[in-house]
Enzyme design. Structure first.
Site, PDB file in Angstrom:
ATOM      1  N   ARG A 104      28.821  41.706  43.103  1.00 55.25           N
ATOM      2  CA  ARG A 104      29.131  41.365  41.714  1.00 55.25           C
ATOM      3  C   ARG A 104      28.910  39.890  41.456  1.00 55.25           C
ATOM      4  NH1 ARG A 104      35.240  41.903  39.644  1.00 55.25           N
ATOM      5  NH2 ARG A 104      35.371  39.725  40.253  1.00 55.25           N
ATOM      6  N   CYS A 106      29.996  37.044  38.188  1.00 59.90           N
ATOM      7  CA  CYS A 106      30.812  36.909  36.977  1.00 59.90           C
ATOM      8  C   CYS A 106      30.555  35.533  36.379  1.00 59.90           C
ATOM      9  CB  CYS A 106      32.288  37.092  37.321  1.00 59.90           C
ATOM     10  SG  CYS A 106      33.369  37.045  35.871  1.00 59.90           S
TER      11      CYS A 106
END
Length: 128
Positions: A104, A106
């Site tokens: 991930r 962000c």
């Protein structure tokens, strides 16, 4: 390699010239989802929690339309309007990935479509 568009009316329609998702071989690329309620132009709520819940519901429906679920997701990108919302988003997001969460990234961005508080896209592996 074959390529096909994946679409469902159980998630919001694209806001522009793009698809909800595209399958290319064993990979599924899910476009960024914001917290709109399908069939409307309304956000699920004004707060980041309700928008995040709706984002994950929308993404789940797109994955389902492709014959997959959250276990198939290998990479996501989260865009936040406010990094102070990180912990709230993380709790909701993490509930969808209790085991072996995907890679991930962000980021905080200046503005999201329709002044959304969050947007998440995903890549899923449909092989095996």
């Amino acid at each position: 390699m074959s390529k096909s568009v994946v679409a469902t009316d159980k998630a919001p329609a694209a806001l522009g010239p793009y698809s909800q998702a595209v399958r290319a071989g064993d990979a599924l690329y899910v476009s960024g989802q914001i917290g709109l309620v399908p069939g409307t132009k309304d956000f699920a709520g004004d707060d980041v929690e309700s928008q995040t819940e709706q984002v994950m519901k929308n993404m789940g429906e797109i994955l389902k339309a492709a014959g997959a679920d959250f276990d198939a997701v290998v990479k996501t990108t989260i865009l936040l309007a406010d990094m102070d919302d990180f912990a709230k988003v993380n709790a909701i997001y993490g509930a969808r990935f209790p085991n072996d969460p995907p890679a991930r990234a962000c980021f905080t961005v200046k503005t999201l479509p329709l002044n959304a508080k969050i947007e998440i896209d995903a890549v899923a592996y449909l092989g095996d």
